[in-house]
Design a protein around this motif. Structure first.
Motif, PDB file in Angstrom:
ATOM      1  N   GLY A   1       0.650  -0.739  -0.179  1.00 17.01           N
ATOM      2  CA  GLY A   1      -0.245  -0.118  -0.138  1.00 17.01           C
ATOM      3  C   GLY A   1       0.462   1.560  -0.486  1.00 17.01           C
ATOM      4  N   VAL A   2       1.916   1.307  -0.532  1.00 13.20           N
ATOM      5  CA  VAL A   2       2.797   2.742  -0.294  1.00 13.20           C
ATOM      6  C   VAL A   2       2.518   3.363  -1.831  1.00 13.20           C
ATOM      7  CG1 VAL A   2       5.248   3.268  -0.799  1.00 13.20           C
ATOM      8  CG2 VAL A   2       4.786   1.811   1.179  1.00 13.20           C
ATOM      9  N   ASP A   3       2.517   4.218  -1.683  1.00 12.34           N
ATOM     10  CA  ASP A   3       2.057   4.971  -2.722  1.00 12.34           C
ATOM     11  C   ASP A   3       2.632   6.764  -1.881  1.00 12.34           C
ATOM     12  OD1 ASP A   3       1.240   6.729  -5.075  1.00 12.34           O
ATOM     13  OD2 ASP A   3      -0.511   5.664  -4.884  1.00 12.34           O
TER      14      ASP A   3
ATOM     15  N   ARG B   1       4.770  11.316   7.601  1.00  8.56           N
ATOM     16  CA  ARG B   1       4.723  10.329   6.658  1.00  8.56           C
ATOM     17  C   ARG B   1       4.481   9.478   5.823  1.00  8.56           C
ATOM     18  NH1 ARG B   1      -0.650   9.504  11.165  1.00  8.56           N
ATOM     19  NH2 ARG B   1      -0.303   7.354  10.300  1.00  8.56           N
ATOM     20  N   ASN B   2       3.920   9.956   4.492  1.00 11.69           N
ATOM     21  CA  ASN B   2       3.726   9.251   3.635  1.00 11.69           C
ATOM     22  C   ASN B   2       5.025  10.039   2.926  1.00 11.69           C
ATOM     23  OD1 ASN B   2       2.574   7.790   2.089  1.00 11.69           O
ATOM     24  ND2 ASN B   2       2.046   9.583   0.542  1.00 11.69           N
ATOM     25  N   LEU B   3       6.392   9.987   2.785  1.00  8.71           N
ATOM     26  CA  LEU B   3       7.072  10.650   1.977  1.00  8.71           C
ATOM     27  C   LEU B   3       8.825   9.698   1.967  1.00  8.71           C
ATOM     28  CD1 LEU B   3       8.173  13.189   0.276  1.00  8.71           C
ATOM     29  CD2 LEU B   3       9.163  14.041   2.795  1.00  8.71           C
TER      30      LEU B   3
ATOM     31  N   SER C   1       4.192   4.798   9.306  1.00  5.30           N
ATOM     32  CA  SER C   1       4.961   6.039   8.261  1.00  5.30           C
ATOM     33  C   SER C   1       5.583   5.164   7.242  1.00  5.30           C
ATOM     34  CB  SER C   1       6.362   6.791   8.646  1.00  5.30           C
ATOM     35  OG  SER C   1       5.645   7.599   9.443  1.00  5.30           O
ATOM     36  N   VAL C   2       5.741   6.003   5.883  1.00  5.95           N
ATOM     37  CA  VAL C   2       5.840   5.009   4.219  1.00  5.95           C
ATOM     38  C   VAL C   2       6.323   3.923   4.438  1.00  5.95           C
ATOM     39  CG1 VAL C   2       8.005   6.491   3.945  1.00  5.95           C
ATOM     40  CG2 VAL C   2       6.437   5.461   1.509  1.00  5.95           C
TER      41      VAL C   2
ATOM     42  N   HIS D   1      10.606   6.856   7.251  1.00  5.11           N
ATOM     43  CA  HIS D   1      10.988   6.209   8.079  1.00  5.11           C
ATOM     44  C   HIS D   1       9.769   4.972   8.224  1.00  5.11           C
ATOM     45  CE1 HIS D   1      13.019   9.454  10.442  1.00  5.11           C
ATOM     46  NE2 HIS D   1      12.157  10.403   8.934  1.00  5.11           N
ATOM     47  N   VAL D   2       9.707   3.786   9.621  1.00  8.09           N
ATOM     48  CA  VAL D   2       8.839   2.801  10.093  1.00  8.09           C
ATOM     49  C   VAL D   2       7.678   3.669  10.376  1.00  8.09           C
ATOM     50  CG1 VAL D   2      10.144   2.335  12.088  1.00  8.09           C
ATOM     51  CG2 VAL D   2       8.525   1.016  10.901  1.00  8.09           C
ATOM     52  N   ASP D   3       7.918   4.065  11.155  1.00  5.06           N
ATOM     53  CA  ASP D   3       6.993   5.654  12.037  1.00  5.06           C
ATOM     54  C   ASP D   3       7.870   6.583  12.741  1.00  5.06           C
ATOM     55  OD1 ASP D   3       8.575   4.770  14.839  1.00  5.06           O
ATOM     56  OD2 ASP D   3       7.338   3.333  15.252  1.00  5.06           O
TER      57      ASP D   3
END
Length: 210
Positions: free
Chosen positions: A73-75, A97-99, A128-129, A120-122
């Motif tokens: 689900g990464v975009d 969080r989405n970078l 995060s991403v 990052h994991v969170d």
């Protein structure tokens, strides 16, 4: 070892302080740590594309602008990462969080060599991403949109986890003659006092260009 490999190994110093923030700050709210790679997803016989897997010709260098990993689900958009005054690789801004970030002084994803992409994991708000990076399986698809309008499509060869004191620099960062990709985030053992104790690395190679 080339210049890219020598500089890229500094990533670990740049990300270490930002591992596990959400899990540490929220104490009792912890439900589970980020997924960790299964033993079956490690290399069976050393790094490199799996036998029988297509290896596409490398592209000319072009900056990456977006990464997609459908299976987890990464975009996400991408940002360039440089080196700080202490020689460590800058981490992507933790607040976003989405970078994902890419080492802009090294190989561009899709070009010949080893491209480094980190996330990052969170953060202090939650996953995060690259939170689910450790759940990737061999053969999973990674797509990177580039500034030249092309999309570099990679196939995951293996996903491994390493303790921070036993990180295999040469295995991860050495240049290749084909277009390789390394996705890196925090992982491994976890304590509430210090967060994650290592790193998850997904290895992939270019299989298609769209």
């Amino acid at each position: 070892m080339d210049r890219t490999a020598l500089k890229a190994r500094a990533w670990l110093a740049g990300i270490a302080a930002l591992c596990g923030l959400w899990l540490v700050h929220n104490g009792a709210a912890v439900r589970t740590v980020a997924p960790q790679p299964a033993t079956a997803e490690a290399f069976a016989a050393g790094p490199g594309p799996r036998p029988g897997t297509r290896v596409a010709e490398p592209l000319r260098p072009s900056e990456p602008v977006r990464i997609r990993i459908p299976r987890i689900g990464v975009d996400a958009p991408m940002t360039g990462l440089g080196l700080g005054a202490d020689g460590s690789l800058e981490a992507p801004p933790a607040r976003d969080r989405n970078l994902a970030g890419w080492f802009e002084d090294g190989t561009r994803p899709g070009a010949e060599g080893t491209a480094i992409v980190a996330g990052h994991v969170d953060n202090d708000e939650g996953p995060s991403v690259f939170y689910a990076l450790g759940s990737l399986k061999k053969g999973a698809r990674v797509e990177i949109d580039r500034g030249d309008g092309r999309t570099a499509v990679f196939s995951v060869d293996a996903v491994e986890v390493y303790d921070k004191d036993d990180f295999p620099d040469d295995r991860v960062y050495d240049a290749t003659r084909h277009a390789s990709l390394r996705l890196i985030t925090c992982g491994g053992g976890f304590t509430r006092e210090t967060g994650y104790q290592g790193n998850v690395v997904a290895y992939a190679h270019l299989t298609e260009v769209r």
